[in-house]
Write a protein that holds these residues in place. Structure first.
Motif, short mmCIF file in Angstrom:
data_model
loop_
_atom_site.label_atom_id
_atom_site.label_comp_id
_atom_site.label_asym_id
_atom_site.label_seq_id
_atom_site.Cartn_x
_atom_site.Cartn_y
_atom_site.Cartn_z
N ILE A 44 0.78 -1.76 0.21
CA ILE A 44 0.14 0.03 -0.18
C ILE A 44 0.37 1.67 -0.16
O ILE A 44 0.52 2.46 -0.02
N GLU A 45 2.33 1.02 -0.44
CA GLU A 45 3.10 1.77 -0.25
C GLU A 45 3.53 2.78 -1.30
O GLU A 45 4.23 4.05 -1.50
N GLN A 46 2.61 2.51 -2.48
CA GLN A 46 3.02 2.67 -3.56
C GLN A 46 1.87 4.33 -3.72
O GLN A 46 1.33 3.76 -2.85
N PRO A 47 2.73 4.88 -5.25
CA PRO A 47 1.37 6.69 -4.73
C PRO A 47 0.16 5.18 -5.55
O PRO A 47 0.37 4.45 -6.63
N GLY A 48 -0.56 5.83 -5.09
CA GLY A 48 -2.24 6.11 -5.57
C GLY A 48 -2.86 4.47 -5.08
O GLY A 48 -3.81 4.63 -4.87
N ALA A 49 -1.97 3.60 -4.39
CA ALA A 49 -2.49 1.46 -4.42
C ALA A 49 -3.41 1.89 -3.30
O ALA A 49 -4.33 1.41 -3.05
N GLU A 50 -3.20 2.56 -2.05
CA GLU A 50 -3.96 2.51 -0.94
C GLU A 50 -5.59 2.95 -1.20
O GLU A 50 -6.66 2.38 -1.12
N PRO A 51 -5.74 4.29 -2.20
CA PRO A 51 -7.57 3.85 -2.51
C PRO A 51 -8.04 3.03 -3.29
O PRO A 51 -8.86 3.20 -2.83
N LEU A 52 -7.09 2.70 -3.99
CA LEU A 52 -7.32 1.46 -5.24
C LEU A 52 -7.64 0.26 -4.22
O LEU A 52 -8.71 -0.44 -4.29
N LEU A 53 -6.98 0.06 -3.03
CA LEU A 53 -7.21 -1.60 -2.31
C LEU A 53 -8.16 -0.72 -1.52
O LEU A 53 -9.26 -1.90 -1.61
N ARG A 54 -9.13 -0.08 -1.20
CA ARG A 54 -9.65 0.41 -0.07
C ARG A 54 -11.23 0.27 -1.32
O ARG A 54 -11.94 0.21 -1.14
N GLY A 55 -10.79 0.69 -2.91
CA GLY A 55 -11.85 0.82 -3.14
C GLY A 55 -12.37 -0.78 -3.46
O GLY A 55 -14.13 -1.15 -3.35
N LEU A 56 -11.32 -1.15 -4.21
CA LEU A 56 -11.92 -3.20 -3.85
C LEU A 56 -12.45 -3.32 -2.90
O LEU A 56 -13.24 -4.43 -2.77
N PHE A 57 -11.86 -3.54 -1.51
CA PHE A 57 -12.61 -3.63 -0.05
C PHE A 57 -13.96 -3.16 -0.68
O PHE A 57 -15.10 -3.70 0.65
N GLU A 58 -14.68 -2.23 -0.39
CA GLU A 58 -15.69 -1.39 -0.76
C GLU A 58 -16.62 -2.13 -1.90
O GLU A 58 -17.65 -3.36 -1.28
N GLY A 59 -16.20 -3.22 -3.16
CA GLY A 59 -16.76 -3.81 -3.31
C GLY A 59 -17.46 -4.83 -2.95
O GLY A 59 -18.54 -5.66 -3.63
N MET A 60 -16.35 -5.71 -2.17
CA MET A 60 -16.06 -6.70 -1.71
C MET A 60 -17.71 -6.35 -1.11
O MET A 60 -18.13 -7.83 -0.41
N LEU A 61 -17.26 -5.44 0.17
CA LEU A 61 -17.90 -5.22 0.48
C LEU A 61 -19.81 -5.59 0.20
O LEU A 61 -20.91 -5.90 0.50
N ALA A 62 -19.60 -4.60 -0.66
CA ALA A 62 -20.90 -4.09 -1.80
C ALA A 62 -21.65 -5.74 -2.27
O ALA A 62 -22.50 -5.48 -2.34
N THR A 63 -20.80 -6.20 -3.44
CA THR A 63 -21.26 -7.96 -2.95
C THR A 63 -21.72 -8.64 -2.27
O THR A 63 -22.15 -9.86 -3.02
N GLY A 64 -21.70 -8.61 -1.07
CA GLY A 64 -21.08 -9.62 -0.04
C GLY A 64 -20.40 -10.84 0.24
O GLY A 64 -20.78 -11.60 0.33
N VAL A 65 -19.52 -10.96 -0.52
CA VAL A 65 -17.96 -11.61 0.02
C VAL A 65 -17.72 -11.23 0.91
O VAL A 65 -17.47 -12.67 2.06
N ALA A 66 -17.54 -9.37 1.60
CA ALA A 66 -16.58 -9.31 2.86
C ALA A 66 -17.93 -9.07 3.80
O ALA A 66 -18.97 -8.18 2.92
#
Length: 113
Positions: A44-66
């Protein structure tokens, strides 16, 4: 999509994608955003990686996977069941019996090479 019991369907991420790696890390146990990313081997230290990963987590929450409980993410039961490989139904006997009848002591011949 894989179908699981009670005719519920759940959309799982593609294999070898970042969300799939995050899901595999969640299968190992619940964790915070940072713990799951570290377990998945995502930097997550790469530039722009943290917001991208947080978006992936939000997608997993929205689809009911997490699911999110406080600050801990965990995999849902539906996703865990969908990730399990279907069991192959047993057909016939596991091993055919070699002797039927009354059990009795028999001589044994041991051969060594």
């Amino acid at each position: 999509m894989r179908t699981i019991a009670q005719s519920h369907t759940i959309k799982l991420p593609r294999i070898n994608s970042r969300p799939y790696r995050l899901l595999q890390a969640l299968l190992a146990g619940a964790g915070t955003f940072y713990q799951v990313c570290e377990r998945a081997g995502l930097d997550i230290e790469q530039p722009g990686a943290e917001p991208l990963l947080r978006g992936l987590f939000e997608g997993m929450l929205a689809t009911g996977v997490a699911k999110l409980d406080g600050i801990l993410y965990s995999v849902t039961l539906r996703a865990r069941l969908a990730l399990e490989e279907p069991a192959v139904p047993a057909c016939g006997q596991v091993a055919a019996p070699h002797f039927r009848g009354a059990a009795a002591a028999m001589p044994v011949l041991v051969v060594r090479a």
